[in-house]
Scaffold this motif. Structure first.
Motif, PDB file in Angstrom:
ATOM      1  N   ALA A 132       0.836  -1.211   0.000  1.00 49.15           N
ATOM      2  CA  ALA A 132       0.000   0.000   0.000  1.00 49.15           C
ATOM      3  C   ALA A 132       0.863   1.251   0.000  1.00 49.15           C
ATOM      4  O   ALA A 132       0.542   2.257  -0.638  1.00 49.15           O
ATOM      5  N   LEU A 133       1.998   1.181   0.751  1.00 53.77           N
ATOM      6  CA  LEU A 133       2.890   2.334   0.784  1.00 53.77           C
ATOM      7  C   LEU A 133       3.477   2.595  -0.582  1.00 53.77           C
ATOM      8  O   LEU A 133       3.689   3.749  -0.972  1.00 53.77           O
ATOM      9  N   ALA A 134       3.710   1.549  -1.335  1.00 62.90           N
ATOM     10  CA  ALA A 134       4.289   1.732  -2.670  1.00 62.90           C
ATOM     11  C   ALA A 134       3.300   2.450  -3.606  1.00 62.90           C
ATOM     12  O   ALA A 134       3.697   3.088  -4.582  1.00 62.90           O
ATOM     13  N   GLU A 135       1.972   2.358  -3.261  1.00 58.64           N
ATOM     14  CA  GLU A 135       0.967   3.034  -4.108  1.00 58.64           C
ATOM     15  C   GLU A 135       0.809   4.509  -3.738  1.00 58.64           C
ATOM     16  O   GLU A 135       0.190   5.280  -4.467  1.00 58.64           O
ATOM     17  N   LEU A 136       1.360   4.904  -2.592  1.00 59.80           N
ATOM     18  CA  LEU A 136       1.210   6.281  -2.127  1.00 59.80           C
ATOM     19  C   LEU A 136       1.826   7.317  -3.050  1.00 59.80           C
ATOM     20  O   LEU A 136       1.205   8.351  -3.340  1.00 59.80           O
ATOM     21  N   PRO A 137       3.066   7.122  -3.581  1.00 57.35           N
ATOM     22  CA  PRO A 137       3.644   8.164  -4.447  1.00 57.35           C
ATOM     23  C   PRO A 137       2.769   8.484  -5.655  1.00 57.35           C
ATOM     24  O   PRO A 137       2.660   9.643  -6.064  1.00 57.35           O
ATOM     25  N   ALA A 138       2.121   7.458  -6.224  1.00 56.02           N
ATOM     26  CA  ALA A 138       1.284   7.718  -7.395  1.00 56.02           C
ATOM     27  C   ALA A 138       0.108   8.616  -7.022  1.00 56.02           C
ATOM     28  O   ALA A 138      -0.254   9.567  -7.736  1.00 56.02           O
ATOM     29  N   GLY A 139      -0.547   8.361  -5.855  1.00 54.34           N
ATOM     30  CA  GLY A 139      -1.669   9.187  -5.416  1.00 54.34           C
ATOM     31  C   GLY A 139      -1.239  10.605  -5.114  1.00 54.34           C
ATOM     32  O   GLY A 139      -1.909  11.579  -5.487  1.00 54.34           O
ATOM     33  N   LEU A 140      -0.058  10.711  -4.416  1.00 50.49           N
ATOM     34  CA  LEU A 140       0.442  12.059  -4.105  1.00 50.49           C
ATOM     35  C   LEU A 140       0.827  12.819  -5.371  1.00 50.49           C
ATOM     36  O   LEU A 140       0.641  14.043  -5.474  1.00 50.49           O
ATOM     37  N   THR A 141       1.399  12.081  -6.338  1.00 48.39           N
ATOM     38  CA  THR A 141       1.767  12.727  -7.608  1.00 48.39           C
ATOM     39  C   THR A 141       0.525  13.261  -8.304  1.00 48.39           C
ATOM     40  O   THR A 141       0.514  14.377  -8.846  1.00 48.39           O
ATOM     41  N   GLU A 142      -0.562  12.473  -8.295  1.00 52.98           N
ATOM     42  CA  GLU A 142      -1.815  12.931  -8.937  1.00 52.98           C
ATOM     43  C   GLU A 142      -2.364  14.159  -8.224  1.00 52.98           C
ATOM     44  O   GLU A 142      -2.834  15.113  -8.852  1.00 52.98           O
ATOM     45  N   LEU A 143      -2.290  14.125  -6.863  1.00 50.37           N
ATOM     46  CA  LEU A 143      -2.773  15.280  -6.108  1.00 50.37           C
ATOM     47  C   LEU A 143      -1.927  16.518  -6.395  1.00 50.37           C
ATOM     48  O   LEU A 143      -2.449  17.624  -6.567  1.00 50.37           O
ATOM     49  N   ALA A 144      -0.619  16.326  -6.471  1.00 50.90           N
ATOM     50  CA  ALA A 144       0.270  17.462  -6.768  1.00 50.90           C
ATOM     51  C   ALA A 144      -0.041  18.050  -8.139  1.00 50.90           C
ATOM     52  O   ALA A 144      -0.057  19.272  -8.335  1.00 50.90           O
ATOM     53  N   ALA A 145      -0.298  17.135  -9.123  1.00 51.81           N
ATOM     54  CA  ALA A 145      -0.647  17.616 -10.464  1.00 51.81           C
ATOM     55  C   ALA A 145      -1.965  18.392 -10.428  1.00 51.81           C
ATOM     56  O   ALA A 145      -2.141  19.423 -11.103  1.00 51.81           O
ATOM     57  N   GLY A 146      -2.947  17.869  -9.632  1.00 52.71           N
ATOM     58  CA  GLY A 146      -4.232  18.569  -9.514  1.00 52.71           C
ATOM     59  C   GLY A 146      -4.067  19.943  -8.900  1.00 52.71           C
ATOM     60  O   GLY A 146      -4.674  20.922  -9.339  1.00 52.71           O
TER      61      GLY A 146
END
Length: 598
Positions: free
Chosen positions: A323-337
């Motif tokens: 689950a931690l490995a999936e965190l950067p992708a979510g944070l990256t999407e939020l940063a892009a938003g």
């Protein structure tokens, strides 16, 4: 002889004063000499104006005693100066003037002689026409109509050059005496009503009164030459005043033209402001619409961080790093938003700056000086279309209301752009921070082993705690955007009304400018037209160059003046019949004797 002197005095009183200069003096082929001659024509009309007997009193100014020859188409003549008989042969009248001075004689004109004017008098009682003979002693609402016109069969020289003074007397006991265009004056126990008829003019005169037991002395008409020159000194100031009026109308027209130009610019600015505001409103509406998605995404990230933090807080051997490995992708999407949001805010800020600049410039174009009620009242007196002025005043009031509202909220408008700048910087900073966190997490995951797990656990714990604050700030930001969108919707509605109002204002001012232009075009030549009318009136009524001519014969060349005195018959009640007293019986001798001893 005494009776002759009475005739002479009577004739002298009847002759009206002469207004004209003496005509050319031509001596007759006689021993006497006449310097000038005056004629006074006396005419008695029936009560309805029908022509009756006419006679002329001639006044000869004898310069040299002797035999004098005069002319006239008389039926008979009478010497009013002395007992000398006058000799009449057809139109020639020979008289013997025994001394210098005034010589009077009367000439009776034949039946059928016509006056220069036709006179008609009509009587109405309680709205019904009544013959004069039936009017005496009656009571009710009386109307007297007097009409004068040219008698074309008598020549036009007197009609064209003489004015008429028409007068009548009514007792003060009559009520509600009125005379349109007539002058009413007190004359003892009577009211004297006087009308003036100008040369060459037909006239209809009316007198009304409530009468009781009606009697009437008749209508009197004096006809005299209109030879008094007309004073025109007062007309110059009048035409100057009229010139000032036309100048003022021109200034008004020029001012309205400038107003029309300024209102057109104001309306264009208001249109641009409305269009820019519409774009701004749509942009902030879209931004507000995406706020829910942004908050939901941030909430999901916050929940994920909490779960990760909770998972890492246990035994390192039991931690699932998937689950931690999936965190950067979510944070990256939020940063892009967040970066996209910051870019949108930058565009939004730019559009707002343009809209605010247009709004500020347009509203400052609205004049700060307000019109007073007196100035608005004067505008209504200018003769412009009242409906157009109503629109103009309503639009003016709306514009002043918008200006006042803007002045009160101007600081709030000015604070929006700096706030947007700060919000954009904050969002970009959050986006950058998230990108940094993503990089650190990714690096940590690649290099992580169980020996560094405690550091990772601490970092995730701090991230989860800090992200909670970030999420709270994001929720506050989206709430502010929502309030701004709602409030700006009301402001935009006001700007639309302002644009509509300035459009009506422009239409009204255009109509006003058309009206003042038409008014100026109609009045710019008013002083010249007025002077032309004055000159025309002077030419029509100034008869100072008129040379009198004889009424009775064109052969009379020394005529100084000719005047007319015309009177209608009076309307009187019939005198009651009185019985003749019976003659006293003669008394006898014995009767007289008895009376002596009584």
């Amino acid at each position: 002889m005494r009776k002759q002197l009475q005739y002479t005095a009577l004739a002298g009183m009847l002759v009206l004063p002469s207004f004209l200069g003496h005509g050319a003096l031509v001596e007759a082929e006689t021993t006497g000499k006449v310097a000038s001659k005056d004629e006074v024509v006396y005419a008695t009309l029936k009560a309805n104006g029908e022509l009756g007997p006419i006679y002329v009193v001639n006044t000869l100014d004898v310069a040299r005693a002797g035999e004098i020859l005069d002319f006239g188409k008389y039926e008979s003549v009478k010497n009013l100066t002395d007992l000398t008989e006058l000799e009449q042969v057809k139109e020639e009248i020979r008289l013997d003037a025994s001394e210098k001075g005034k010589f009077f004689y009367q000439g009776n004109l034949p039946e059928g002689t016509e006056l220069p004017w036709d006179v008609t008098v009509t009587y109405l009682l309680d709205g019904k026409k009544v013959e004069p003979a039936d009017l005496a002693g009656k009571s009710g609402e009386l109307e007297i109509f007097i009409e004068t016109s040219e008698n074309e069969g008598a020549g036009s020289v007197f009609y064209e050059n003489y004015l008429l003074q028409v007068s009548l007397m009514l007792p003060n006991t009559y009520q509600d005496i009125e005379a349109a265009d007539g002058m009413i004056a007190n004359a003892g126990k009577n009211k004297q009503i006087t009308f003036t008829v100008m040369p060459g003019q037909e006239e209809k005169m009316t007198v009304t009164a409530t009468v009781k037991d009606f009697e009437f002395d008749g209508v009197q008409i004096a006809a005299v030459p209109s030879t008094l020159p007309i004073d025109t000194t007062g007309t110059e100031s009048m035409t100057e005043d009229m010139g000032q009026l036309t100048d003022a109308i021109k200034q008004l027209n020029d001012g309205v033209a400038e107003l029309e130009s300024g209102v057109a610019e104001l309306n264009d600015g208001a249109g641009q402001l409305r269009d820019g505001s519409s774009q701004y409103k749509n942009g902030i509406g879209k931004l507000n619409g995406s706020s829910a998605e942004l908050v939901n995404a941030s909430s999901s990230i916050q929940d994920a961080l909490r779960k990760i933090n909770a998972g890492l807080s246990g035994d390192a051997g039991q931690v699932d790093l998937t689950a931690l490995a999936e965190l950067p992708a979510g944070l990256t999407e939020l940063a892009a938003g967040l970066k996209e949001t910051a870019d949108g805010m930058a565009v939004f800020k730019e559009n707002y700056a343009k809209a605010y600049g247009a709004l500020d410039g347009a509203i400052k174009e609205i004049p700060a000086k307000q019109l007073s009620e007196a100035e608005i009242a004067e505008l209504y007196k200018s003769g412009a279309n009242p409906a157009t002025l109503d629109k103009l005043v309503a639009s003016y009031s709306a514009a002043q209301k918008v200006k006042g509202t803007y002045n009160q909220t101007e600081q709030a408008f000015a604070a929006v752009e700096p706030s947007l700048t700060q919000m954009e910087a904050a969002v970009r900073e959050m986006s950058g921070a998230l990108s940094t966190i993503v990089g650190e997490i990714s690096t940590s995951l690649k290099e992580t082993d169980l020996s560094g797990f405690s550091e990772l656990q601490k970092g995730i714990s701090r991230l989860s705690a800090n992200y909670g604050e970030f999420h709270s700030g994001l929720v506050g930001y989206t709430g502010g955007v929502g309030e701004l969108s709602t409030s700006y919707g009301k402001l935009h509605a006001g700007l639309v009304e302002l644009s509509d109002g300035t459009g009506e204002l422009e239409n009204g001012v255009v109509g006003l400018e058309d009206g003042t232009t038409e008014l100026y075009e109609e009045t710019k030549d008013l002083p010249e037209k007025m002077q032309d009318e004055i000159d025309k009136m002077i030419q029509e009524y100034d008869k100072s160059d008129f040379k009198p001519v004889s009424f009775v014969s064109p052969k009379n060349e020394k005529v100084s003046s000719v005047q007319f005195v015309i009177k209608t018959e009076s309307i009187k009640k019939a005198e009651p019949e009185t019985k003749e007293a019976e003659p006293e019986k003669k008394k006898g001798f014995w009767t007289l004797l008895k009376e002596l001893f009584k």
